[in-house]
Write a protein that holds these residues in place. Structure first.
Motif, PDB file in Angstrom:
ATOM      1  N   SER A 180       0.818  -1.210   0.000  1.00 55.72           N
ATOM      2  CA  SER A 180       0.000   0.000   0.000  1.00 55.72           C
ATOM      3  C   SER A 180       0.850   1.257   0.000  1.00 55.72           C
ATOM      4  O   SER A 180       2.029   1.232   0.361  1.00 55.72           O
ATOM      5  CB  SER A 180      -0.935   0.014   1.217  1.00 55.72           C
ATOM      6  OG  SER A 180      -0.179   0.010   2.412  1.00 55.72           O
ATOM      7  N   HIS A 181       0.221   2.346  -0.420  1.00 57.80           N
ATOM      8  CA  HIS A 181       0.829   3.673  -0.354  1.00 57.80           C
ATOM      9  C   HIS A 181      -0.012   4.567   0.546  1.00 57.80           C
ATOM     10  O   HIS A 181      -1.221   4.371   0.689  1.00 57.80           O
ATOM     11  CB  HIS A 181       0.987   4.260  -1.757  1.00 57.80           C
ATOM     12  CG  HIS A 181       2.169   3.697  -2.484  1.00 57.80           C
ATOM     13  ND1 HIS A 181       3.382   4.335  -2.553  1.00 57.80           N
ATOM     14  CD2 HIS A 181       2.342   2.522  -3.139  1.00 57.80           C
ATOM     15  CE1 HIS A 181       4.242   3.591  -3.220  1.00 57.80           C
ATOM     16  NE2 HIS A 181       3.630   2.484  -3.594  1.00 57.80           N
ATOM     17  N   ASN A 182       0.650   5.557   1.131  1.00 58.64           N
ATOM     18  CA  ASN A 182       0.069   6.262   2.275  1.00 58.64           C
ATOM     19  C   ASN A 182      -0.502   7.638   1.932  1.00 58.64           C
ATOM     20  O   ASN A 182      -0.522   8.529   2.775  1.00 58.64           O
ATOM     21  CB  ASN A 182       1.146   6.397   3.368  1.00 58.64           C
ATOM     22  CG  ASN A 182       0.536   6.530   4.747  1.00 58.64           C
ATOM     23  OD1 ASN A 182      -0.583   6.101   4.998  1.00 58.64           O
ATOM     24  ND2 ASN A 182       1.299   7.110   5.660  1.00 58.64           N
ATOM     25  N   ASN A 183      -0.974   7.801   0.714  1.00 57.68           N
ATOM     26  CA  ASN A 183      -1.462   9.116   0.287  1.00 57.68           C
ATOM     27  C   ASN A 183      -2.561   9.671   1.178  1.00 57.68           C
ATOM     28  O   ASN A 183      -2.614  10.870   1.445  1.00 57.68           O
ATOM     29  CB  ASN A 183      -1.971   9.040  -1.154  1.00 57.68           C
ATOM     30  CG  ASN A 183      -0.865   8.746  -2.137  1.00 57.68           C
ATOM     31  OD1 ASN A 183      -0.114   7.794  -1.968  1.00 57.68           O
ATOM     32  ND2 ASN A 183      -0.750   9.554  -3.180  1.00 57.68           N
ATOM     33  N   ILE A 184      -3.473   8.805   1.611  1.00 51.18           N
ATOM     34  CA  ILE A 184      -4.576   9.269   2.466  1.00 51.18           C
ATOM     35  C   ILE A 184      -4.397   8.781   3.904  1.00 51.18           C
ATOM     36  O   ILE A 184      -5.341   8.702   4.679  1.00 51.18           O
ATOM     37  CB  ILE A 184      -5.952   8.871   1.906  1.00 51.18           C
ATOM     38  CG1 ILE A 184      -6.042   7.368   1.642  1.00 51.18           C
ATOM     39  CG2 ILE A 184      -6.228   9.643   0.622  1.00 51.18           C
ATOM     40  CD1 ILE A 184      -7.427   6.923   1.156  1.00 51.18           C
ATOM     41  N   GLN A 185      -3.139   8.457   4.249  1.00 51.76           N
ATOM     42  CA  GLN A 185      -2.735   8.163   5.625  1.00 51.76           C
ATOM     43  C   GLN A 185      -3.427   6.928   6.218  1.00 51.76           C
ATOM     44  O   GLN A 185      -3.641   6.842   7.427  1.00 51.76           O
ATOM     45  CB  GLN A 185      -2.990   9.392   6.523  1.00 51.76           C
ATOM     46  CG  GLN A 185      -2.261  10.644   6.072  1.00 51.76           C
ATOM     47  CD  GLN A 185      -0.751  10.490   6.107  1.00 51.76           C
ATOM     48  OE1 GLN A 185      -0.139  10.557   7.167  1.00 51.76           O
ATOM     49  NE2 GLN A 185      -0.137  10.268   4.958  1.00 51.76           N
ATOM     50  N   LEU A 186      -3.743   5.962   5.372  1.00 53.36           N
ATOM     51  CA  LEU A 186      -4.403   4.746   5.837  1.00 53.36           C
ATOM     52  C   LEU A 186      -3.555   3.499   5.658  1.00 53.36           C
ATOM     53  O   LEU A 186      -4.018   2.386   5.926  1.00 53.36           O
ATOM     54  CB  LEU A 186      -5.746   4.561   5.101  1.00 53.36           C
ATOM     55  CG  LEU A 186      -6.850   5.553   5.447  1.00 53.36           C
ATOM     56  CD1 LEU A 186      -8.083   5.277   4.590  1.00 53.36           C
ATOM     57  CD2 LEU A 186      -7.202   5.466   6.924  1.00 53.36           C
ATOM     58  N   SER A 187      -2.329   3.670   5.216  1.00 48.55           N
ATOM     59  CA  SER A 187      -1.513   2.514   4.865  1.00 48.55           C
ATOM     60  C   SER A 187      -1.318   1.550   6.035  1.00 48.55           C
ATOM     61  O   SER A 187      -1.500   0.343   5.894  1.00 48.55           O
ATOM     62  CB  SER A 187      -0.158   2.978   4.326  1.00 48.55           C
ATOM     63  OG  SER A 187       0.585   1.904   3.804  1.00 48.55           O
ATOM     64  N   MET A 188      -0.947   2.058   7.191  1.00 50.26           N
ATOM     65  CA  MET A 188      -0.721   1.194   8.346  1.00 50.26           C
ATOM     66  C   MET A 188      -2.021   0.539   8.797  1.00 50.26           C
ATOM     67  O   MET A 188      -2.062  -0.666   9.096  1.00 50.26           O
ATOM     68  CB  MET A 188      -0.104   1.989   9.500  1.00 50.26           C
ATOM     69  CG  MET A 188       0.255   1.140  10.706  1.00 50.26           C
ATOM     70  SD  MET A 188       1.582  -0.045  10.361  1.00 50.26           S
ATOM     71  CE  MET A 188       1.255  -1.293  11.612  1.00 50.26           C
ATOM     72  N   GLY A 189      -3.093   1.316   8.841  1.00 48.76           N
ATOM     73  CA  GLY A 189      -4.376   0.765   9.241  1.00 48.76           C
ATOM     74  C   GLY A 189      -4.853  -0.327   8.306  1.00 48.76           C
ATOM     75  O   GLY A 189      -5.375  -1.360   8.746  1.00 48.76           O
ATOM     76  N   LEU A 190      -4.671  -0.114   7.018  1.00 49.60           N
ATOM     77  CA  LEU A 190      -5.062  -1.129   6.041  1.00 49.60           C
ATOM     78  C   LEU A 190      -4.184  -2.371   6.163  1.00 49.60           C
ATOM     79  O   LEU A 190      -4.665  -3.503   5.991  1.00 49.60           O
ATOM     80  CB  LEU A 190      -4.974  -0.560   4.628  1.00 49.60           C
ATOM     81  CG  LEU A 190      -6.019   0.497   4.265  1.00 49.60           C
ATOM     82  CD1 LEU A 190      -5.680   1.140   2.926  1.00 49.60           C
ATOM     83  CD2 LEU A 190      -7.422  -0.101   4.220  1.00 49.60           C
ATOM     84  N   SER A 191      -2.903  -2.179   6.453  1.00 50.24           N
ATOM     85  CA  SER A 191      -2.014  -3.328   6.636  1.00 50.24           C
ATOM     86  C   SER A 191      -2.451  -4.171   7.830  1.00 50.24           C
ATOM     87  O   SER A 191      -2.456  -5.410   7.766  1.00 50.24           O
ATOM     88  CB  SER A 191      -0.568  -2.857   6.816  1.00 50.24           C
ATOM     89  OG  SER A 191      -0.093  -2.222   5.646  1.00 50.24           O
TER      90      SER A 191
END
Length: 275
Positions: A180-191
């Motif tokens: 994932s990429h963190n453009n909308i700051q959800l990358s860690m949460g999605l992981s």
């Protein structure tokens, strides 16, 4: 269920530094990740270009066990790929090339490599197309097939639509990966959501300090801390020392991370570098 972390600092981070980390930093990042016990280290890109010890663009992979290399479909001459046995080759492709990818994947497999299929911008696939992708991965017999949030566009509900298709159709002996990429700051949460949604072998991508294209990726240091809370044994002292020595100095000359422009591009499914 087995969880592997694939660190893509040297490969996705190449977008930030134009591939030129410098020989000492390349080795230092590799040693940092290896000492910490990171499962898979992605060493860089395969390209039809001369190799330099200061750069992470390679025309041939090395034979270090547990290393991964990526190439974009159609941008690397597989015929020139030498036979190997210890590496992972990740093939990135867009939906328009799905029906062509079997030949490339089988050619790489026949040369002795493990194959990970990277379905770029997976969010654009409709459900029938996702099913076709998964069946294609089964037919080829790849080692992993990925969900890829190339432009940092995913919300949790988007992942919810994709995961059941993968989980139902992909053979249980094939790993499912998430990048994932963190453009909308959800990358860690999605992981974290990805990790907790599947009862099977999976691979999760991350990079030190999120170093990567656009707003970057899930941060390795945070992901490993999360996994350690749930029984993993990654050695975080090496990660902290490596970040201080090899990553933090990059902030002086390079930038990555959140910006309103990157968020806009993520929200609208736009490539981070194309107008």
């Amino acid at each position: 269920m087995g969880i592997k972390v694939l660190d893509c600092t040297l490969r996705d981070g190449a977008y930030v530094v134009n591939g030129c980390f410098g020989k000492e930093r390349i080795q230092g990042i590799f040693d940092t990740l290896s000492s910490a016990g990171v499962d898979i280290i992605e060493c860089g890109w395969l390209k039809d270009a001369p190799q330099s010890p200061d750069c992470v663009f390679y025309n041939q992979p090395n034979n270090q066990t547990g290393c991964a290399f990526m190439f974009d479909y159609g941008k690397y001459d597989i015929e020139k790929l030498q036979h190997g046995q210890n590496n992972i080759i990740r093939i990135a492709f867009y939906k328009k090339d799905l029906d062509k990818i079997s030949f490339a994947a089988e050619a790489v497999k026949n040369k002795g490599y493990k194959v990970f299929l990277q379905a770029s911008n997976t969010i654009e696939y409709e459900e029938k197309e996702l099913a076709h992708l998964c069946r294609r991965a089964n037919f080829i017999g790849v080692d992993a097939v990925y969900i890829v949030d190339s432009f940092g566009s995913m919300f949790p509900e988007d992942l919810d639509k994709i995961l059941p298709v993968y989980d139902e159709i992909v053979d249980k002996n094939i790993q499912i990966g998430f990048h994932s990429h963190n453009n909308i700051q959800l990358s860690m949460g999605l992981s974290i959501k990805f990790i907790n949604s599947l009862e099977r072998d999976i691979v999760v991508d991350s990079s030190l300090c999120g170093l990567g294209r656009g707003s970057g990726n899930t941060q390795t240091e945070i992901l490993l801390e999360y996994l350690n809370r749930h029984g993993s044994g990654y050695k975080m002292q090496f990660i902290r020392e490596g970040i201080e020595k090899y990553i933090e100095p990059l902030y002086k000359n390079y930038s990555w991370g959140y910006s309103p422009n990157m968020a806009y591009r993520g929200l609208n499914g736009l490539h981070p570098t194309k107008s």
